[in-house]
Design an enzyme around this catalytic site. Structure first.
Site, PDB file in Angstrom:
ATOM      1  CB  CYS A  96       0.630   7.057   0.282  1.00 39.75           C
ATOM      2  SG  CYS A  96       2.057   6.016   0.482  1.00 39.75           S
TER       3      CYS A  96
ATOM      4  CG  HIS B  56       3.522   2.060  -4.486  1.00 40.40           C
ATOM      5  ND1 HIS B  56       2.427   2.258  -3.673  1.00 40.40           N
ATOM      6  CD2 HIS B  56       3.046   1.432  -5.591  1.00 40.40           C
ATOM      7  CE1 HIS B  56       1.349   1.780  -4.250  1.00 40.40           C
ATOM      8  NE2 HIS B  56       1.688   1.265  -5.420  1.00 40.40           N
TER       9      HIS B  56
ATOM     10  CG  ASN C 101       1.157  -2.274   2.172  1.00 40.76           C
ATOM     11  OD1 ASN C 101       1.598  -2.176   3.308  1.00 40.76           O
ATOM     12  ND2 ASN C 101       0.296  -1.413   1.655  1.00 40.76           N
TER      13      ASN C 101
ATOM     14  CD  GLU D  49       0.059  -0.220  -8.230  1.00 36.97           C
ATOM     15  OE1 GLU D  49      -0.173   0.248  -7.104  1.00 36.97           O
ATOM     16  OE2 GLU D  49      -0.621  -1.143  -8.732  1.00 36.97           O
TER      17      GLU D  49
ATOM     18  CG  ASN E 114      -4.784  -0.396   5.346  1.00 39.08           C
ATOM     19  OD1 ASN E 114      -4.480  -1.587   5.487  1.00 39.08           O
ATOM     20  ND2 ASN E 114      -6.027   0.025   5.329  1.00 39.08           N
TER      21      ASN E 114
END
Ligand code: SUG
Length: 447
Positions: free
Chosen positions: A371, A252, A28, A177, A365
């Protein structure tokens, strides 16, 4: 209202008081590049609430999921640290600073990772099936699911309508996830849909996996979810993320593809097999998927990762048209901005408007608008059976804005993670939150 007395309700994670930048997520890029920076928890939570208000102003029903109890001092005790709170924090820091970071993370804000949802028109018992994600790929996220399971069981607490399952087994083979790797297509939210499960790794075909960064979702997890949710196997599609996309920072699938009803927006490098995927989706749906495909000539995969275009929400408005709810960062990339203008102007898709939102504290982040929300398509009866304390109203918005403004820290830097007074004030605040949301005894410290 949307057709069939059905609507998609977005449940956003309320950003917690311990929001900080700890560089915890390999693969990430935003998380890694902002590691060690000073966060602004109060501003972050207010940005999140403004986002929810913007969706309500579009005429949509908005829900909220409370943050988790952090720092998770019980976790530090479970791995052998002892003493009072100050000692626990300093011992963990001395032994391994990443353990201290992990227990302070406010990562439950990214509600798309809380669970996978199959709405009632898709399931053989006509119930909404909910499986909290085990999030085993990252330590700081793997400690979310016990409270997530409890929270979802309290919110969707009606067995005539909802089944909240246990998370999948806590093993890498079933790494899950949640909704971040799941897109549902349907003519409209209330019609039976096709559920697309996206995985990064298949243990039976490991050769095609990403090399640099972890693949967080397995094919085995996707298959288990489809079985547990009682989906018709002919209405389920599995697709593999392109390994190069994962290696470019697509940790993701919702960083590179999204959908709403019949609309499917994705980058041409999102999937290992994009062409056949479209055929696979269209035939069980009975009508073609409306595709919005970004080509490398429009913008690169790196542009997608830095701008987070695909982490926009595509929402169906009460008049049946669709809007794109995008992060402000997309306006800073001229190639991506041009692509959005083109998409809005084209009549071949139902997206007519775009709304830009500032969720920069979360974005740093790696968490964009999509998200931050868990989408739950619900009938009117199902919505009435949801715990009403978490359904947003103007009154609740005012209470939460006041709560955050009074109780959240303005800033958190790395040194603050050793402060037992900050730990106590962050946890104490949550006691009041459970009263506001009428979720008594949600947290471990209240039991
Ligand atoms: O799991 N970031 C989250 C971001 C999750 C985004 N969610 C979706 N794409 N649906 C993650 O990587 C970073 C925390 C830190 O580094 O402090 C973090 O956990």
């Amino acid at each position: 209202m949307p057709t069939d007395g059905f609507q998609e309700v977005n449940f956003d994670g309320l950003i917690g008081p311990t929001h900080n930048y700890s560089g915890l997520s390999a693969g990430n890029i935003a998380s890694l590049s902002n590691a060690g920076g000073t966060s602004k928890p109060k501003a972050a939570a207010l940005q999140g609430l403004s986002k929810m208000k913007a969706l309500m102003d579009l005429g949509l029903t908005q829900g909220i999921l409370p943050p988790q109890q952090r720092p998770d001092l019980a976790f530090l005790r479970s791995i052998g640290f002892t003493g009072d709170d100050a000692q626990l924090l300093s011992q963990a820091n001395d032994a391994d600073p990443t353990l201290l970071n992990a227990v302070w993370s406010a990562s439950s804000m990214w509600a798309a990772n809380a669970a996978t949802i199959s709405p009632s028109p898709d399931t053989s018992d006509n119930k909404v099936h909910i499986t909290p994600a085990n999030l085993v790929s990252n330590l700081h996220r793997s400690i979310e699911h016990p409270t997530a399971t409890r929270m979802l069981s309290m919110i969707f607490n009606n067995q005539d309508h909802f089944t909240v399952h246990d998370p999948l087994p806590d093993q890498a083979r079933f790494a899950d996830e949640g909704a971040a790797n799941h897109i549902r297509f349907a003519s409209s939210h209330g019609q039976p849909g096709i559920e697309l499960f996206v995985y990064g790794v298949d243990i039976h075909d490991p050769g095609n996996s990403a090399r640099n960064y972890p693949s967080r979702q397995t094919r085995a997890a996707c298959q288990a979810l489809a079985r547990i949710h009682k989906l018709d196997p002919t209405q389920v599609i599995y697709a593999r993320q392109h390994p190069d996309a994962i290696d470019a920072g697509v940790f993701h699938n919702d960083v590179i593809a999204t959908g709403n009803e019949r609309v499917f927006m994705y980058h041409e490098q999102a999937f290992a097999t994009s062409r056949s995927l479209l055929t696979d989706l269209s035939s069980p749906l009975g009508e073609p998927v409306i595709t919005i495909e970004a080509h490398d000539s429009d913008f690169s995969i790196n542009d997608a990762v830095t701008s987070y275009l695909f982490n926009s929400q595509i929402v169906t408005l009460p008049d049946g048209s669709m809007a794109l709810v995008a992060p402000l960062e997309v306006t800073e990339n001229p190639r991506v901005a041009r692509f959005i203008d083109k998409t809005i102007a084209e009549t071949s898709n139902p997206i007519n408007t775009v709304h830009y939102l500032d969720v920069r504290e979360s974005m740093r982040n790696g968490g964009g608008p999509a998200c931050l929300r868990l989408r739950v398509p619900l009938s009117d009866h199902e919505l009435a059976a949801v715990h009403q304390g978490v359904i947003m109203t103007d009154d609740l918005m005012a209470k939460l804005t006041d709560f955050v403004s009074r109780t959240y820290p303005d800033e958190i830097s790395r040194a603050d993670l050793l402060d037992p007074a900050l730990a106590k004030s962050c946890i104490d605040a949550l006691d009041e939150l459970t009263q506001i949301l009428n979720l008594p005894k949600l947290y471990p410290f209240q039991q």
